[in-house]
Write a protein that holds these residues in place. Structure first.
Motif, PDB file in Angstrom:
ATOM      1  N   ASP A  12       0.828  -1.210   0.000  1.00 37.28           N
ATOM      2  CA  ASP A  12       0.000   0.000   0.000  1.00 37.28           C
ATOM      3  C   ASP A  12       0.862   1.259   0.000  1.00 37.28           C
ATOM      4  O   ASP A  12       0.534   2.249  -0.652  1.00 37.28           O
ATOM      5  CB  ASP A  12      -0.942   0.012   1.212  1.00 37.28           C
ATOM      6  N   ARG A  13       1.960   1.213   0.726  1.00 38.44           N
ATOM      7  CA  ARG A  13       2.870   2.365   0.754  1.00 38.44           C
ATOM      8  C   ARG A  13       3.479   2.596  -0.634  1.00 38.44           C
ATOM      9  O   ARG A  13       3.586   3.734  -1.088  1.00 38.44           O
ATOM     10  CB  ARG A  13       3.967   2.140   1.790  1.00 38.44           C
ATOM     11  N   LEU A  14       3.857   1.516  -1.307  1.00 35.45           N
ATOM     12  CA  LEU A  14       4.400   1.651  -2.659  1.00 35.45           C
ATOM     13  C   LEU A  14       3.355   2.188  -3.626  1.00 35.45           C
ATOM     14  O   LEU A  14       3.673   2.994  -4.506  1.00 35.45           O
ATOM     15  CB  LEU A  14       4.958   0.315  -3.143  1.00 35.45           C
ATOM     16  N   ASP A  15       2.107   1.754  -3.466  1.00 33.89           N
ATOM     17  CA  ASP A  15       1.023   2.295  -4.296  1.00 33.89           C
ATOM     18  C   ASP A  15       0.888   3.800  -4.079  1.00 33.89           C
ATOM     19  O   ASP A  15       0.707   4.561  -5.034  1.00 33.89           O
ATOM     20  CB  ASP A  15      -0.302   1.601  -3.983  1.00 33.89           C
ATOM     21  N   ALA A  16       0.976   4.245  -2.831  1.00 34.71           N
ATOM     22  CA  ALA A  16       0.861   5.667  -2.516  1.00 34.71           C
ATOM     23  C   ALA A  16       2.046   6.456  -3.088  1.00 34.71           C
ATOM     24  O   ALA A  16       1.864   7.564  -3.610  1.00 34.71           O
ATOM     25  CB  ALA A  16       0.759   5.872  -1.008  1.00 34.71           C
ATOM     26  N   ILE A  17       3.233   5.879  -3.006  1.00 33.93           N
ATOM     27  CA  ILE A  17       4.407   6.542  -3.571  1.00 33.93           C
ATOM     28  C   ILE A  17       4.253   6.659  -5.079  1.00 33.93           C
ATOM     29  O   ILE A  17       4.496   7.727  -5.662  1.00 33.93           O
ATOM     30  CB  ILE A  17       5.698   5.784  -3.197  1.00 33.93           C
ATOM     31  N   PHE A  18       3.823   5.586  -5.718  1.00 40.81           N
ATOM     32  CA  PHE A  18       3.606   5.629  -7.162  1.00 40.81           C
ATOM     33  C   PHE A  18       2.608   6.726  -7.516  1.00 40.81           C
ATOM     34  O   PHE A  18       2.836   7.514  -8.436  1.00 40.81           O
ATOM     35  CB  PHE A  18       3.111   4.275  -7.687  1.00 40.81           C
ATOM     36  N   ALA A  19       1.493   6.783  -6.798  1.00 42.26           N
ATOM     37  CA  ALA A  19       0.475   7.799  -7.072  1.00 42.26           C
ATOM     38  C   ALA A  19       1.047   9.208  -6.915  1.00 42.26           C
ATOM     39  O   ALA A  19       0.694  10.112  -7.674  1.00 42.26           O
ATOM     40  CB  ALA A  19      -0.728   7.596  -6.151  1.00 42.26           C
ATOM     41  N   SER A  20       1.945   9.377  -5.963  1.00 42.35           N
ATOM     42  CA  SER A  20       2.532  10.700  -5.713  1.00 42.35           C
ATOM     43  C   SER A  20       3.527  11.116  -6.783  1.00 42.35           C
ATOM     44  O   SER A  20       3.582  12.287  -7.151  1.00 42.35           O
ATOM     45  CB  SER A  20       3.237  10.716  -4.358  1.00 42.35           C
ATOM     46  N   ILE A  21       4.325  10.169  -7.283  1.00 42.58           N
ATOM     47  CA  ILE A  21       5.389  10.569  -8.220  1.00 42.58           C
ATOM     48  C   ILE A  21       5.040  10.341  -9.683  1.00 42.58           C
ATOM     49  O   ILE A  21       5.698  10.901 -10.553  1.00 42.58           O
ATOM     50  CB  ILE A  21       6.736   9.907  -7.874  1.00 42.58           C
ATOM     51  N   SER A  22       4.021   9.574  -9.969  1.00 37.74           N
ATOM     52  CA  SER A  22       3.725   9.247 -11.370  1.00 37.74           C
ATOM     53  C   SER A  22       3.259  10.460 -12.171  1.00 37.74           C
ATOM     54  O   SER A  22       3.430  10.496 -13.385  1.00 37.74           O
ATOM     55  CB  SER A  22       2.693   8.122 -11.454  1.00 37.74           C
ATOM     56  N   ASP A  23       2.706  11.451 -11.510  1.00 34.92           N
ATOM     57  CA  ASP A  23       2.238  12.649 -12.211  1.00 34.92           C
ATOM     58  C   ASP A  23       3.310  13.731 -12.327  1.00 34.92           C
ATOM     59  O   ASP A  23       3.051  14.782 -12.898  1.00 34.92           O
ATOM     60  CB  ASP A  23       1.009  13.225 -11.495  1.00 34.92           C
ATOM     61  N   ILE A  24       4.470  13.496 -11.778  1.00 35.01           N
ATOM     62  CA  ILE A  24       5.559  14.468 -11.875  1.00 35.01           C
ATOM     63  C   ILE A  24       6.265  14.234 -13.200  1.00 35.01           C
ATOM     64  O   ILE A  24       6.954  13.235 -13.379  1.00 35.01           O
ATOM     65  CB  ILE A  24       6.541  14.322 -10.695  1.00 35.01           C
ATOM     66  N   GLU A  25       6.079  15.160 -14.119  1.00 38.54           N
ATOM     67  CA  GLU A  25       6.642  14.976 -15.460  1.00 38.54           C
ATOM     68  C   GLU A  25       8.006  15.634 -15.589  1.00 38.54           C
ATOM     69  O   GLU A  25       8.288  16.639 -14.938  1.00 38.54           O
ATOM     70  CB  GLU A  25       5.678  15.548 -16.487  1.00 38.54           C
ATOM     71  N   GLY A  26       8.845  15.039 -16.415  1.00 38.52           N
ATOM     72  CA  GLY A  26      10.118  15.626 -16.761  1.00 38.52           C
ATOM     73  C   GLY A  26      11.164  15.634 -15.659  1.00 38.52           C
ATOM     74  O   GLY A  26      12.159  16.343 -15.761  1.00 38.52           O
ATOM     75  N   ARG A  27      10.964  14.873 -14.631  1.00 39.25           N
ATOM     76  CA  ARG A  27      11.923  14.849 -13.535  1.00 39.25           C
ATOM     77  C   ARG A  27      12.510  13.453 -13.394  1.00 39.25           C
ATOM     78  O   ARG A  27      11.902  12.455 -13.775  1.00 39.25           O
ATOM     79  CB  ARG A  27      11.248  15.230 -12.214  1.00 39.25           C
ATOM     80  N   THR A  28      13.684  13.398 -12.826  1.00 39.22           N
ATOM     81  CA  THR A  28      14.366  12.141 -12.553  1.00 39.22           C
ATOM     82  C   THR A  28      14.327  11.906 -11.051  1.00 39.22           C
ATOM     83  O   THR A  28      14.332  12.848 -10.266  1.00 39.22           O
ATOM     84  CB  THR A  28      15.824  12.215 -13.048  1.00 39.22           C
ATOM     85  N   PHE A  29      14.275  10.638 -10.673  1.00 38.41           N
ATOM     86  CA  PHE A  29      14.191  10.266  -9.270  1.00 38.41           C
ATOM     87  C   PHE A  29      15.451   9.494  -8.869  1.00 38.41           C
ATOM     88  O   PHE A  29      15.858   8.575  -9.564  1.00 38.41           O
ATOM     89  CB  PHE A  29      12.967   9.381  -9.017  1.00 38.41           C
ATOM     90  N   LEU A  30      16.032   9.889  -7.763  1.00 36.50           N
ATOM     91  CA  LEU A  30      17.163   9.165  -7.191  1.00 36.50           C
ATOM     92  C   LEU A  30      16.622   8.292  -6.070  1.00 36.50           C
ATOM     93  O   LEU A  30      16.018   8.802  -5.118  1.00 36.50           O
ATOM     94  CB  LEU A  30      18.214  10.135  -6.639  1.00 36.50           C
ATOM     95  N   VAL A  31      16.826   6.994  -6.184  1.00 39.41           N
ATOM     96  CA  VAL A  31      16.350   6.052  -5.182  1.00 39.41           C
ATOM     97  C   VAL A  31      17.570   5.582  -4.392  1.00 39.41           C
ATOM     98  O   VAL A  31      18.516   5.037  -4.958  1.00 39.41           O
ATOM     99  CB  VAL A  31      15.612   4.863  -5.845  1.00 39.41           C
ATOM    100  N   VAL A  32      17.529   5.835  -3.073  1.00 45.26           N
ATOM    101  CA  VAL A  32      18.682   5.573  -2.210  1.00 45.26           C
ATOM    102  C   VAL A  32      18.318   4.495  -1.197  1.00 45.26           C
ATOM    103  O   VAL A  32      17.388   4.657  -0.415  1.00 45.26           O
ATOM    104  CB  VAL A  32      19.121   6.857  -1.469  1.00 45.26           C
ATOM    105  N   GLY A  33      19.061   3.390  -1.232  1.00 47.48           N
ATOM    106  CA  GLY A  33      18.840   2.304  -0.290  1.00 47.48           C
ATOM    107  C   GLY A  33      19.755   2.424   0.918  1.00 47.48           C
ATOM    108  O   GLY A  33      20.877   2.921   0.808  1.00 47.48           O
ATOM    109  N   HIS A  34      19.240   1.974   2.063  1.00 47.34           N
ATOM    110  CA  HIS A  34      19.987   2.014   3.323  1.00 47.34           C
ATOM    111  C   HIS A  34      19.828   0.678   4.041  1.00 47.34           C
ATOM    112  O   HIS A  34      18.859  -0.048   3.817  1.00 47.34           O
ATOM    113  CB  HIS A  34      19.445   3.117   4.242  1.00 47.34           C
ATOM    114  N   THR A  35      20.754   0.394   4.944  1.00 47.73           N
ATOM    115  CA  THR A  35      20.677  -0.797   5.782  1.00 47.73           C
ATOM    116  C   THR A  35      20.996  -0.418   7.223  1.00 47.73           C
ATOM    117  O   THR A  35      21.493   0.679   7.494  1.00 47.73           O
ATOM    118  CB  THR A  35      21.698  -1.878   5.355  1.00 47.73           C
TER     119      THR A  35
END
Length: 104
Positions: A12-35
């Motif tokens: 559900d959280r991933l669905d919400a993130i997708f909904a939030s960023i999918s409408d942002i046009e022309g931008r690049t996303f940096l995905v940063v993983g942590h442990t």
């Protein structure tokens, strides 16, 4: 804790993130993983990259073009909590998405 696997309750959280960023046009996303700071630095680095790539895969599967994503792994080098309890270590196991500014 030692896997890049998405847990069922995170869908559900991933669905919400997708909904939030999918409408942002022309931008690049940096995905940063942590442990958490557990194991070797090398294993933490590898796992953090795998976590970032897993989240990117989830966003691509939902319909965002793969070319809009960059990824980075930070291992256990940027904790948000001390690594002294399991609850705190769980907080450090995360993925962050940064919306990058437009290129000029």
């Amino acid at each position: 804790p030692d896997s890049p696997e998405i847990l069922p309750y995170e869908r559900d959280r991933l669905d919400a993130i997708f909904a939030s960023i999918s409408d942002i046009e022309g931008r690049t996303f940096l995905v940063v993983g942590h442990t958490a700071d557990v194991g070797t630095e090398e294993s933490q680095q590898i796992l953090s990259v795998e976590r970032a790539k897993t989240v990117i895969g989830e966003m691509v599967d939902r319909g965002i073009m793969a070319g809009r994503f960059l990824h980075e792994g930070k291992g256990g080098t940027v904790p948000v909590a001390p690594n002294d309890t399991e609850d705190n270590r769980a907080k450090n196991r995360r993925v962050e998405i940064v919306i990058l500014p437009n290129a000029r």
